[in-house]
Design a protein around this motif. Sequence first.
Motif, short mmCIF file in Angstrom:
data_model
loop_
_atom_site.label_atom_id
_atom_site.label_comp_id
_atom_site.label_asym_id
_atom_site.label_seq_id
_atom_site.Cartn_x
_atom_site.Cartn_y
_atom_site.Cartn_z
N ASP A 1 0.86 -1.18 0.00
CA ASP A 1 0.00 0.00 0.00
C ASP A 1 0.90 1.24 0.00
O ASP A 1 2.12 1.13 -0.15
N GLU A 2 0.32 2.40 0.16
CA GLU A 2 1.13 3.63 0.10
C GLU A 2 2.14 3.69 1.24
O GLU A 2 3.20 4.28 1.09
N GLU A 3 1.81 3.09 2.37
CA GLU A 3 2.75 3.07 3.50
C GLU A 3 4.02 2.32 3.12
O GLU A 3 5.12 2.66 3.56
N THR A 4 3.87 1.29 2.28
CA THR A 4 5.02 0.49 1.86
C THR A 4 6.05 1.34 1.13
O THR A 4 7.26 1.10 1.24
N SER A 5 5.59 2.34 0.37
CA SER A 5 6.51 3.16 -0.41
C SER A 5 7.47 3.94 0.49
O SER A 5 8.59 4.27 0.07
N ARG A 6 7.08 4.22 1.72
CA ARG A 6 7.96 4.94 2.64
C ARG A 6 9.10 4.04 3.12
O ARG A 6 10.11 4.52 3.62
N LEU B 1 7.44 -0.04 -9.21
CA LEU B 1 8.57 -0.89 -8.82
C LEU B 1 8.20 -1.81 -7.66
O LEU B 1 8.56 -3.00 -7.64
N LEU B 2 7.49 -1.26 -6.68
CA LEU B 2 7.04 -2.08 -5.55
C LEU B 2 6.17 -3.23 -6.05
O LEU B 2 6.33 -4.38 -5.61
#
Length: 204
Positions: free
Chosen positions: A32-37, A102-103
Amino acid sequence: IVEDNSSLEYRIHTEYLLSEPNIEKSSVIVVDEETSRLMVSFIKRIEKYSKIDKEHLLNFISEQLNTEIVDIVPKIFDTFLVSKDNKQIPISLLGDGTKMALLYYYALSLENSYILLEEPENHLHPKLMDKVIDLIITSSQKNQIFITTHNLEFLQKILEKAYEKNINLKVFAFENLKDGIPEIEVYECDEANAALNKIGVDLR
């Protein structure tokens, strides 16, 4: 990544289920967007589990950046893309859409896993969305994938691609909340296509 029969509870309102029967799943991953951090540590960890075709990955990144990328070099605090003219581009400075793509690339390279993607259409321009959908469809033949979305364009595109590739996709549409329990309508791929395209049912 949760391994060895660990369980993961994941609450969703609207989901897709792309499943390949008779696969024993060995891991669970949520993107999710948290993963990108946590992108750098995410990539380093997931490389141990996923089967990355490096040449394909470099081509995938090169297309997004419109620059020929010849290598990916992990360092302590970041991972760098190396261009043909030997410039190093830190992944942390890439645009949100490219980072998320990429994730998804890394996550969808797993095998025999449960993969949960939260609104993967976010930050993606249409061409990149198409490429991510292709990754999802290919990965669904080796994994069980759950996706949440509120985007009708994404829904329509993935339904069309799944139907074309004869992928076992189901849509679980949130209908109502009764006594705290969600009422869910389940559509097979062809039913969902008909509901969306012929009679305009909102499956989000």
